[in-house]
Motif scaffolding. Structure first.
Motif, PDB file in Angstrom:
ATOM      1  N   PHE A 247       0.842  -1.194   0.000  1.00 15.94           N
ATOM      2  CA  PHE A 247       0.000   0.000   0.000  1.00 15.94           C
ATOM      3  C   PHE A 247       0.878   1.246   0.000  1.00 15.94           C
ATOM      4  N   GLY A 248       0.303   2.364  -0.410  1.00 15.32           N
ATOM      5  CA  GLY A 248       1.008   3.632  -0.358  1.00 15.32           C
ATOM      6  C   GLY A 248       0.535   4.472   0.813  1.00 15.32           C
ATOM      7  N   GLY A 249       1.459   5.049   1.531  1.00  9.20           N
ATOM      8  CA  GLY A 249       1.101   5.878   2.671  1.00  9.20           C
ATOM      9  C   GLY A 249       0.389   7.156   2.280  1.00  9.20           C
ATOM     10  N   ARG A 250       0.548   7.598   1.013  1.00 11.47           N
ATOM     11  CA  ARG A 250      -0.120   8.798   0.524  1.00 11.47           C
ATOM     12  C   ARG A 250      -1.355   8.457  -0.317  1.00 11.47           C
ATOM     13  N   ASP A 251      -1.822   7.233  -0.168  1.00 10.17           N
ATOM     14  CA  ASP A 251      -3.056   6.802  -0.860  1.00 10.17           C
ATOM     15  C   ASP A 251      -4.229   7.225   0.010  1.00 10.17           C
ATOM     16  N   PHE A 252      -4.778   8.398  -0.276  1.00 13.50           N
ATOM     17  CA  PHE A 252      -5.769   8.995   0.614  1.00 13.50           C
ATOM     18  C   PHE A 252      -7.074   8.205   0.662  1.00 13.50           C
ATOM     19  N   GLY A 253      -7.332   7.392  -0.348  1.00 14.28           N
ATOM     20  CA  GLY A 253      -8.553   6.589  -0.359  1.00 14.28           C
ATOM     21  C   GLY A 253      -8.451   5.308   0.442  1.00 14.28           C
ATOM     22  N   LEU A 254      -7.219   4.936   0.858  1.00 15.24           N
ATOM     23  CA  LEU A 254      -7.032   3.676   1.584  1.00 15.24           C
ATOM     24  C   LEU A 254      -6.261   3.898   2.886  1.00 15.24           C
ATOM     25  N   ARG A 255      -6.523   5.018   3.519  1.00 16.64           N
ATOM     26  CA  ARG A 255      -5.852   5.292   4.788  1.00 16.64           C
ATOM     27  C   ARG A 255      -6.189   4.204   5.815  1.00 16.64           C
ATOM     28  N   GLY A 256      -5.164   3.682   6.450  1.00 13.10           N
ATOM     29  CA  GLY A 256      -5.358   2.676   7.490  1.00 13.10           C
ATOM     30  C   GLY A 256      -5.572   1.267   6.970  1.00 13.10           C
ATOM     31  N   ALA A 257      -5.648   1.084   5.652  1.00  5.85           N
ATOM     32  CA  ALA A 257      -5.941  -0.239   5.104  1.00  5.85           C
ATOM     33  C   ALA A 257      -4.830  -1.236   5.399  1.00  5.85           C
ATOM     34  N   ALA A 258      -3.581  -0.809   5.304  1.00  7.35           N
ATOM     35  CA  ALA A 258      -2.470  -1.721   5.557  1.00  7.35           C
ATOM     36  C   ALA A 258      -2.491  -2.230   6.995  1.00  7.35           C
ATOM     37  N   ALA A 259      -2.674  -1.318   7.946  1.00  8.32           N
ATOM     38  CA  ALA A 259      -2.713  -1.719   9.355  1.00  8.32           C
ATOM     39  C   ALA A 259      -3.901  -2.628   9.638  1.00  8.32           C
ATOM     40  N   LYS A 260      -5.046  -2.317   9.039  1.00 12.31           N
ATOM     41  CA  LYS A 260      -6.242  -3.144   9.241  1.00 12.31           C
ATOM     42  C   LYS A 260      -6.041  -4.537   8.674  1.00 12.31           C
ATOM     43  N   LEU A 261      -5.482  -4.620   7.466  1.00 11.98           N
ATOM     44  CA  LEU A 261      -5.243  -5.927   6.859  1.00 11.98           C
ATOM     45  C   LEU A 261      -4.260  -6.735   7.686  1.00 11.98           C
ATOM     46  N   ASP A 262      -3.190  -6.084   8.141  1.00  8.06           N
ATOM     47  CA  ASP A 262      -2.206  -6.784   8.972  1.00  8.06           C
ATOM     48  C   ASP A 262      -2.865  -7.345  10.231  1.00  8.06           C
ATOM     49  N   GLN A 263      -3.748  -6.563  10.845  1.00 10.87           N
ATOM     50  CA  GLN A 263      -4.452  -7.007  12.052  1.00 10.87           C
ATOM     51  C   GLN A 263      -5.341  -8.218  11.764  1.00 10.87           C
ATOM     52  N   LEU A 264      -6.125  -8.139  10.691  1.00  8.63           N
ATOM     53  CA  LEU A 264      -7.056  -9.220  10.355  1.00  8.63           C
ATOM     54  C   LEU A 264      -6.307 -10.513  10.046  1.00  8.63           C
ATOM     55  N   LEU A 265      -5.200 -10.403   9.328  1.00  9.31           N
ATOM     56  CA  LEU A 265      -4.444 -11.601   8.973  1.00  9.31           C
ATOM     57  C   LEU A 265      -3.719 -12.180  10.181  1.00  9.31           C
ATOM     58  N   THR A 266      -3.233 -11.302  11.059  1.00  5.62           N
ATOM     59  CA  THR A 266      -2.575 -11.770  12.286  1.00  5.62           C
ATOM     60  C   THR A 266      -3.570 -12.515  13.169  1.00  5.62           C
ATOM     61  N   GLU A 267      -4.771 -11.962  13.309  1.00  3.04           N
ATOM     62  CA  GLU A 267      -5.798 -12.606  14.121  1.00  3.04           C
ATOM     63  C   GLU A 267      -6.143 -13.990  13.588  1.00  3.04           C
TER      64      GLU A 267
END
Length: 234
Positions: free
Chosen positions: A156-176
Motif C-alpha cells: 500500500f502507499g502511505g499517501r493513498d488517501f482513499g485507503l488510509r489505514g488499510a495496511a494496518a487493518k489488513l495486517d491485524q485481520l491476517l494476524t488474528e
C-alpha cells in the motif's frame, strides 16, 4: 501473447506470458493470474505479465471487460467486487484453471492485482489460490473473506488517501487469523505506485493528489512479491 480463455459464460480474451527455458530452466513452472486495474488490458498490465514471465512464472491476465463497453464494464465489475460474487470471479477462476491445465504447470497458482484488481486478489485469497499479492486493493466489506486465506503479500502507499489505514487493518485481520503474510505501507508512495500509466504532463498533479508511479516503492514491492511467491509457489 494474446490468448482465449474458456469461461462459464463463453470465451474471453486474455494475455499470457510464458517463462523462457534458457532463463528459467525446463519447468515445470508456477503460475500467476494477474487481475488488471480499472484501465483494463493496458500496455502496463501486459508489461507486468511479461515481467512475471521473465521471472519464471506463467502469467495470465483475463480481460474482465471483454463483454461490453468500457464504462458499463467498469461499473459492472466494481459492483461484483463489492458483492464478492459474479461473472468476474468466474472469469478469474477460469484463468486459474487454465493455468493449472498447462502441461508444464507445477500445480501452484498465485494471484496478483492492482487497485480494483488488488481488491479481487484480496477476496480470492481464500478461493483456491496458493498465494496472493494485492497492490493497494480496497478491503472486502466482509472480513470473513480472510478466513482460510492463502498467504498474502500486500503493498500500500502511505499517501493513498482513499485507503488510509488499510495496511494496518489488513495486517491485524491476517494476524488474528494466523494467515502467513507480509503487509507493507510505503510512506512516500501514493495510489498506483506500481503502475506506469500514460499520464504525460499530468504526472506532477497526480503526485500531489497521492497518485502515480514511484520507482523505489515499486522495486521494493516487486522484490518482496518475488521472494514471497518463491516460497509459496515453488
Amino acid at each position: 501473447m494474446d490468448v482465449t480463455i474458456p469461461t462459464s459464460a463463453g470465451s474471453i480474451h486474455g494475455y499470457l506470458a510464458v517463462p523462457q527455458p534458457e532463463v528459467s530452466g525446463d519447468g515445470p513452472w508456477p503460475a500467476v493470474v494477474i487481475v488488471h486495474d480499472a484501465f483494463g488490458m493496458s500496455d502496463d498490465v501486459r508489461e507486468i505479465a511479461d515481467r512475471f514471465g521473465t521471472a519464471g512464472y506463467f502469467a495470465l491476465v483475463p480481460d474482465l471487460f471483454h463483454r461490453g463497453g468500457f464504462v458499463r464494464c467498469v461499473q459492472s465489475v466494481f459492483r461484483q467486487l463489492l458483492a464478492a460474487k459474479g461473472q468476474a470471479f468466474d472469469d478469474i477462476e477460469a484463468a486459474r484453471q487454465e493455468l493449472l491445465s498447462h502441461p508444464n504447470s507445477n500445480g501452484k497458482v498465485g494471484v496478483a492485482g492492482f487497485c480494483m484488481g488488488g481488491g479481487f486478489a484480496l477476496v480470492t485469497a481464500a478461493r483456491g489460490f496458493d498465494a496472493s499479492a494485492p497492490y493497494y486493493g480496497p478491503m472486502p466489506r466482509d472480513e470473513s473473506a480472510f478466513d482460510d486465506a492463502c498467504p498474502i503479500v500486500a503493498s500500500f502507499g502511505g499517501r493513498d488517501f482513499g485507503l488510509r489505514g488499510a495496511a494496518a487493518k489488513l495486517d491485524q485481520l491476517l494476524t488474528e487469523r494466523e494467515v502467513v503474510h507480509d503487509v507493507k505501507e510505503y510512506a512516500g508512495a501514493g495510489h498506483g505506485f506500481a503502475n506506469r500509466l500514460p499520464v504525460g504532463p499530468f504526472a506532477p498533479l497526480m503526485r500531489i493528489a497521492g497518485l502515480g508511479y514511484d520507482h523505489d516503492a515499486n522495486q521494493d514491492a516487486w522484490r518482496r512479491v518475488l521472494t514471497f511467491f518463491a516460497t509459496h509457489l515453488s
